[in-house]
Design an enzyme around this catalytic site. Structure first.
Site, PDB file in Angstrom:
ATOM      1  N   TYR A 198       0.861  -1.192   0.000  1.00 22.80           N
ATOM      2  CA  TYR A 198       0.000   0.000   0.000  1.00 22.80           C
ATOM      3  C   TYR A 198       0.889   1.231   0.000  1.00 22.80           C
ATOM      4  O   TYR A 198       1.855   1.316   0.764  1.00 22.80           O
ATOM      5  CB  TYR A 198      -0.904  -0.001   1.244  1.00 22.80           C
ATOM      6  CG  TYR A 198      -1.798   1.216   1.350  1.00 22.80           C
ATOM      7  CD1 TYR A 198      -2.845   1.417   0.459  1.00 22.80           C
ATOM      8  CD2 TYR A 198      -1.589   2.177   2.348  1.00 22.80           C
ATOM      9  CE1 TYR A 198      -3.673   2.532   0.556  1.00 22.80           C
ATOM     10  CE2 TYR A 198      -2.410   3.286   2.458  1.00 22.80           C
ATOM     11  CZ  TYR A 198      -3.448   3.460   1.553  1.00 22.80           C
ATOM     12  OH  TYR A 198      -4.269   4.572   1.664  1.00 22.80           O
TER      13      TYR A 198
ATOM     14  N   LYS B  39       3.966   8.832   8.987  1.00 26.45           N
ATOM     15  CA  LYS B  39       3.687   8.213  10.278  1.00 26.45           C
ATOM     16  C   LYS B  39       4.647   8.680  11.390  1.00 26.45           C
ATOM     17  O   LYS B  39       4.470   9.775  11.894  1.00 26.45           O
ATOM     18  CB  LYS B  39       3.609   6.693  10.111  1.00 26.45           C
ATOM     19  CG  LYS B  39       2.479   6.364   9.112  1.00 26.45           C
ATOM     20  CD  LYS B  39       1.982   4.958   9.062  1.00 26.45           C
ATOM     21  CE  LYS B  39       0.707   4.919   8.210  1.00 26.45           C
ATOM     22  NZ  LYS B  39       0.737   4.051   7.060  1.00 26.45           N
TER      23      LYS B  39
ATOM     24  N   ASP C 236       9.298   2.634   0.060  1.00 27.28           N
ATOM     25  CA  ASP C 236       8.228   3.286   0.796  1.00 27.28           C
ATOM     26  C   ASP C 236       8.374   2.893   2.264  1.00 27.28           C
ATOM     27  O   ASP C 236       7.944   1.826   2.695  1.00 27.28           O
ATOM     28  CB  ASP C 236       6.861   2.876   0.241  1.00 27.28           C
ATOM     29  CG  ASP C 236       5.720   3.597   0.952  1.00 27.28           C
ATOM     30  OD1 ASP C 236       5.997   4.305   1.949  1.00 27.28           O
ATOM     31  OD2 ASP C 236       4.561   3.451   0.525  1.00 27.28           O
TER      32      ASP C 236
HETATM   33  C1  LIG Z   1       0.111   4.561   5.665  1.00 23.84           C
HETATM   34  C2  LIG Z   1       0.947   4.318   4.452  1.00 23.84           C
HETATM   35  C3  LIG Z   1       0.956   5.220   3.368  1.00 23.84           C
HETATM   36  C4  LIG Z   1       0.001   6.373   3.292  1.00 23.84           C
HETATM   37  O1  LIG Z   1       0.221   7.319   4.276  1.00 23.84           O
HETATM   38  P1  LIG Z   1      -0.994   8.318   4.678  1.00 23.84           P
HETATM   39  O2  LIG Z   1      -0.350   9.241   5.651  1.00 23.84           O
HETATM   40  O3  LIG Z   1      -2.060   7.453   5.246  1.00 23.84           O
HETATM   41  O4  LIG Z   1      -1.416   8.996   3.419  1.00 23.84           O
HETATM   42  C5  LIG Z   1       1.847   5.000   2.343  1.00 23.84           C
HETATM   43  N1  LIG Z   1       2.688   3.953   2.362  1.00 23.84           N
HETATM   44  C6  LIG Z   1       2.693   3.069   3.377  1.00 23.84           C
HETATM   45  C7  LIG Z   1       3.682   1.949   3.347  1.00 23.84           C
HETATM   46  C8  LIG Z   1       1.815   3.205   4.430  1.00 23.84           C
HETATM   47  O5  LIG Z   1       1.781   2.283   5.398  1.00 23.84           O
END
Ligand SMILES: *Cc1c(COP(=O)(O)O)cnc(C)c1O
Length: 433
Positions: free
Chosen positions: A144, A267, A239
């Site tokens: 994701y 995060k 990511d």
């Molecule tokens: C949570 C997440 C995102 C998106 O971040 P948001 O702050 O919710 O837009 C992107 N990549 C990874 C791996 C994530 O866990």
């Protein structure tokens, strides 16, 4: 537990908010009950509006590695607020934040702040396309990367190289530019590169997958991605929105010793406030406006409150590397406790764990190393487990395909209480009562 207030409040929310929530998973759809509405939290404990108390393993979906309402972070936010909440002009703390990130994350030489993980990944992708002059991006099934159109793509059917939209509103034209390969399947990646390698701008990957439940990279997978991208002149984007500052002070890339070209962060970097960032090789980052031609902007980017919270969190993590050993010890204790319970109650389940991340999959599989294996989990069983655990005061993510996060605020007693609750829940499920 009485949750009348939560039930009433969720009904009320549904009248003025689509589905009653501002992010879909919060609605508890996959666990068959109305969501718990939160009043406040401190340390490892979270409290709902009916006054029930839970040990929290959601940690706001990852950001709160230091626990809720950590004193130093609350103080930093208060102090910043008194000086003004937003200027839309350069501040000192933005540079301090950038310097701290550059120091901590090995591959990041220069970094741009944004407001969410979604913004970070979509901006990194634009930059990668501009830098390489290519259109395609390769992502992995079950990874994701936020909700930008280019990433809301599923694998096409067998013979199809290109992806298909997984949400209405994402156009077929966008989907055509996203390739999808199975996570941990290096051969599939190499085949895609052999077909269209000269058109692939970037491979984006969660170096440790946390959004299909926890799935670890198999030996050689990340190394292989580094090699194949280098060979074809594509960029490698890690990511690290979850793994950054979590799996080590330098993220997954430091743990595995791999140098991506670009890294996306979110995060933890915001200390609980809305922050994202993307950074990497200086020659790539210098293409961003105003240094270069690639446009990307944000009215509230580098917001002083968000920087104060984030920088305070990163400083604590940087100054206390022992936190990572403690987190891992607690998570291993939790994982081993769960595994013992699973064996002794003859439950069909697998526990994946690395650092402070953990997922209990209800599955007949012997291991979970792919999206396919994760997806084979018994989500009904998970839902039953979730509800029993919640009743006994354990607050986990309301989906089989998420991680539990251990924080600095969890005590050994919290961990042991959770293991006992897990035992009771598994016994209850096995006895069918
Ligand atoms: C949570 C997440 C995102 C998106 O971040 P948001 O702050 O919710 O837009 C992107 N990549 C990874 C791996 C994530 O866990």
């Amino acid at each position: 537990m009485n949750r009348q207030n939560s039930i009433r409040e969720f009904e009320r929310a549904q009248k003025s908010i689509p589905g009653g929530v501002n992010s879909p998973v919060r609605a508890y759809k996959s666990v068959g009950m109305p969501p718990v509405v939160i009043d406040h939290a401190k340390g490892a404990r979270i409290f709902d509006i009916d006054g029930n108390e839970y040990i929290d393993f959601v940690s706001s979906w990852g950001p709160l590695i230091l626990g809720h309402a950590r004193d130093e972070i609350v103080e930093a936010i208060k102090k910043a607020a008194e000086k003004g909440t937003s200027f839309g002009a350069p501040t000192k703390i933005e540079t301090q934040m950038a310097e701290r990130i550059v120091e901590m994350i090995p591959s990041v030489e220069s970094v741009r702040m944004v407001n969410s993980g979604t913004e970070a990944t979509m901006s990194a992708l634009r930059l990668a396309r501009a830098f390489t002059g290519r259109d395609l991006v390769l992502k992995f099934e079950g990874n994701y990367h936020g909700h930008a159109d280019s990433f809301l793509i599923n694998a096409g059917s067998g013979a199809m190289t290109f992806g298909v939209p997984n949400s209405p509103g994402v156009t077929a034209a966008t989907a055509k530019n996203t390739l999808v390969a199975p996570y941990n399947d290096l051969q599939a990646v190499e085949e895609l590169f052999a077909q269209t390698g000269d058109q692939i701008a970037a491979v984006i990957v969660e170096p440790v997958a946390g959004n299909m439940g926890l799935v670890l990279p198999q030996k050689g997978f990340l190394e292989g991605l580094r090699q194949v991208t280098q060979k074809y002149g594509a960029l490698l984007i890690f990511d690290e929105v979850i793994t950054g500052f979590r799996l080590s002070a330098g993220g997954a890339q430091k743990l595995f010793g791999i140098t991506p070209d670009l890294t996306t962060l979110g995060k933890i970097i915001g200390g609980g406030l809305p922050v994202g960032a993307y950074g990497g090789r200086k020659d790539i980052m210098e293409k961003l406006a105003p240094a270069g031609p690639v446009y990307q902007a944000g009215t509230l980017s580098g917001n002083p409150l968000a920087m104060a919270a984030g920088l305070t969190a990163l400083n604590i993590l940087n100054d206390h590397p022992e936190i990572y050993d403690q987190l891992e010890k607690k998570a291993i204790r939790l994982a081993e406790g769960f595994r013992k319970n699973i064996t002794e109650t003859q439950t069909q389940a697998v526990v994946n764990q690395i650092g402070s991340m953990l997922t209990l999959f209800f599955t007949k599989e012997k291991q979970v190393t792919s999206f396919h294996e994760a997806a084979a989990s018994d989500t009904e069983k998970f839902a039953a487990y979730f509800r029993i655990a919640l009743e006994s005061g354990i607050y986990m993510a309301p989906s089989q395909f998420e991680c539990s996060f251990v924080s600095d605020a969890h005590t050994e007693d919290d961990i042991d209480q959770t293991i006992r609750a897990n035992r009771a829940a598994l016994e209850k499920m096995q006895s069918g009562t």
